[in-house]
Design an enzyme around this catalytic site. Structure first.
Site, mmCIF file in Angstrom:
data_model
loop_
_atom_site.group_PDB
_atom_site.id
_atom_site.type_symbol
_atom_site.label_atom_id
_atom_site.label_comp_id
_atom_site.label_asym_id
_atom_site.label_seq_id
_atom_site.Cartn_x
_atom_site.Cartn_y
_atom_site.Cartn_z
ATOM 1 N N ASP A 131 7.958 3.167 5.587
ATOM 2 C CA ASP A 131 7.388 4.475 5.237
ATOM 3 C C ASP A 131 7.324 5.355 6.483
ATOM 4 O OD1 ASP A 131 5.093 3.840 6.693
ATOM 5 O OD2 ASP A 131 3.885 3.325 4.934
ATOM 6 N N SER A 176 -2.888 -0.883 11.328
ATOM 7 C CA SER A 176 -2.065 -1.116 10.143
ATOM 8 C C SER A 176 -0.833 -1.974 10.425
ATOM 9 C CB SER A 176 -1.622 0.220 9.539
ATOM 10 O OG SER A 176 -0.908 0.974 10.490
ATOM 11 N N HIS A 207 5.496 3.047 9.260
ATOM 12 C CA HIS A 207 5.554 1.584 9.397
ATOM 13 C C HIS A 207 6.942 1.007 9.166
ATOM 14 C CE1 HIS A 207 1.453 2.714 7.908
ATOM 15 N NE2 HIS A 207 1.145 2.084 9.031
#
Ligand code: NAG
Length: 373
Positions: free
Chosen positions: A321, A31, A324
Site C-alpha cells: 500500500d 506498523s 508498507h
C-alpha cells in the site's frame, strides 16, 4: 504434577541443549511489525489493517491487522528461530504463557511519545507492557527461570518512521522548535533510554531494523516534485547513521550487549530502483491504493467513500500500500537478516541466526562477524 514433568524434562528431550537455549522473541515497533495490537485500541482507521484486502495472501484466513498482504518480517524470523508465531500482546485470545515472547508493536507509533499521540501505543507504553510480561514470568516460573528467559531473549526494534513522517515533516510546529539534526538527536536519545531500560532488566540481545528510504514510499513519491522526497530520505539516512554509531558505542559500554543492525535503506532502494534484478516487476507503484503511484492511502476503502485500485499479483510488487511493503519483501528481508553479513541487509556484527542460536564456535565469530581488515 507440574514439578514432576519439569524434573523429567532433561530425560525426555534427547536434544536438551537446544531446548535449553531456545530464545524468546520480544518485538517493539510500528506498523512494520504490528501483528494486530491496534485491533484492540481506539484509533483512526489509517492505523488499522484488519479489513480486506489486507492479509489476502497470508497462509491463514482473513485480515489480522498486519499492514501487509500477508505475513510480516517478524513472522518469518520466528519461524526460522523455530518459535511459534509471536502473538500480539493486547489480543485477549493470546495465551498467558508468553515464555516464547510477545509482540508489543503498534501501527502509527513512534519513539517519541509526542508522535501520533493518543492514536497508537508509544514506545514507553510498549516497554511498560514488557515489564508486565517480565513480572508474570517471575510469578509463574520463579525468579531464576524468568531471568534466564529474559537474558536469553532477542529484543527486536522496528520504529522511527512515524517520528520523521507524521511527527516532523507533517508537523510545522516541530520543525519550528527543532532543527533536523536536533530532532534526530532527540529521537535517538529516547531510543537509547529504552535500550538502557531493557538492559537494566536483563536484556542482552538486540536486533534493529533500520529505516527504509522514507522519501520513496509511494505516499511520499506522490507529493514529491520528481522522484523521491529527498528531505524524508535525508532524515532516514541521518537516523540510520546515528543508530549505527550509537549501537557501536553501546557495545563498548554495556557488558555482554550483543546486537544485529541492518541496512534496510540500501537493501530496499536496490529493489525499488531495479526490481527485475531481484525478481520483482514494480518498484514504485503500490499494489493497493489510489492516485499517482497508489500514494493516496485508501487501500481497503478505509475512508468509506474512497475507491481504490488493487493489483492482481502483489508478489510482483515491492509496495503493498502507500506506506508498507508486500509480504514477499518482508520474507526476502527476513531471509537476508537471518543469513547475515554476506547480504547487503545485515550490518552485523551478529546475524539474527547468531542471536537466536549463538555462533557455533569462537572461530566462527571471528571469521564471519568480526572480519579483520
Ligand atoms: C525524549 O523526547 C522528549 C520529547 O518527547 C525530549 O524532551 C527529551 O529530551 C528526550 N530525551 C532524550 C534522552 O533525548
Amino acid at each position: 504434577m507440574a514439578i514432576l514433568v519439569w524434573l523429567l524434562l532433561p530425560v525426555l528431550f534427547t536434544d536438551y541443549t537446544v531446548a535449553e537455549k531456545q530464545s524468546a522473541f520480544f518485538i517493539f515497533g510500528d506498523s512494520t511489525v504490528d501483528a494486530g495490537n491496534n485491533n484492540f485500541i481506539q484509533t483512526i482507521p489509517e492505523n488499522k489493517a484488519n479489513y480486506d484486502p489486507y492479509g489476502r495472501n497470508a497462509p491463514f484466513q482473513g485480515p489480522t491487522g498486519r499492514f501487509s498482504d500477508g505475513l510480516i518480517v517478524v513472522d518469518y524470523l520466528a519461524e526460522y528461530a523455530k518459535l511459534p508465531m509471536i502473538p500480539p500482546f493486547l489480543d485477549p485470545s493470546t495465551s498467558d504463557d508468553l515464555s516464547h515472547g510477545a509482540n508489543f508493536a503498534s501501527g502509527g507509533s513512534g519513539i517519541l511519545s509526542t508522535t501520533n499521540e493518543g492514536q497508537a501505543i508509544d514506545l514507553n507504553t510498549q516497554l511498560k507492557y514488557f515489564e508486565q510480561v517480565a513480572e508474570s514470568l517471575t510469578t509463574k516460573m520463579g525468579a531464576s527461570e524468568a531471568e534466564q528467559i529474559i537474558s536469553n531473549a532477542v529484543y527486536y526494534f522496528s520504529i522511527g518512521s512515524n517520528d520523521y513522517l507524521g511527527g516532523y515533516l507533517a508537523n510545522p510546529n516541530m520543525q519550528q522548535l527543532y532543527h533536523p539534526e536536533q530532532y534526530v538527536g532527540m529521537v535517538l536519545g529516547n531510543l537509547t533510554s529504552s535500550i538502557q531500560e531493557l538492559y537494566k532488566k536483563g536484556a542482552r540481545k538486540f536486533g534493529f531494523l533500520g529505516l527504509s528510504p522514507l522519501g520513496c514510499l509511494p505516499v511520499m513519491r506522490s507529493i514529491a516534485q520528481e522522484g523521491c522526497f529527498e528531505q524524508a530520505n535525508s532524515l532516514a539516512l541521518a537516523h540510520n547513521n546515528a543508530l549505527t554509531t550509537l549501537l557501536n558505542n553501546l557495545e563498548y559500554l554495556l557488558k555482554d550487549f550483543k546486537y544485529s543492525n541492518s541496512d534496510f535503506y540500501t537493501w530496499l532502494l536496490q529493489r525499488i530502483n531495479d526490481p527485475s534484478t531481484y525478481g520483482f516487476k514494480e518498484g514504485k507503484n503500490a499494489c493497493c491504493g489510489s492516485g499517482p503511484f497508489g500514494g493516496i492511502f485508501s487501500c481497503g476503502g478505509m475512508k468509506e467513500t474512497t475507491a481504490y485500485d488493487l493489483c492482481e499479483e502483489a508478489d510482483d510488487y515491492v509496495w503493498w500500500d502507500s506506506f508498507h511493503p508486500t509480504q514477499r519483501i518482508h520474507q526476502h528481508f527476513a531471509q537476508a537478516l537471518w543469513d547475515g553479513p554476506q547480504t547487503t541487509a545485515t550490518l552485523g556484527p551478529y546475524s539474527l541466526r547468531d542471536l537466536f542460536f549463538g555462533p557455533t564456535t569462537i572461530a566462527d565469530v571471528v571469521d564471519a562477524d568480526h572480519p579483520t581488515f
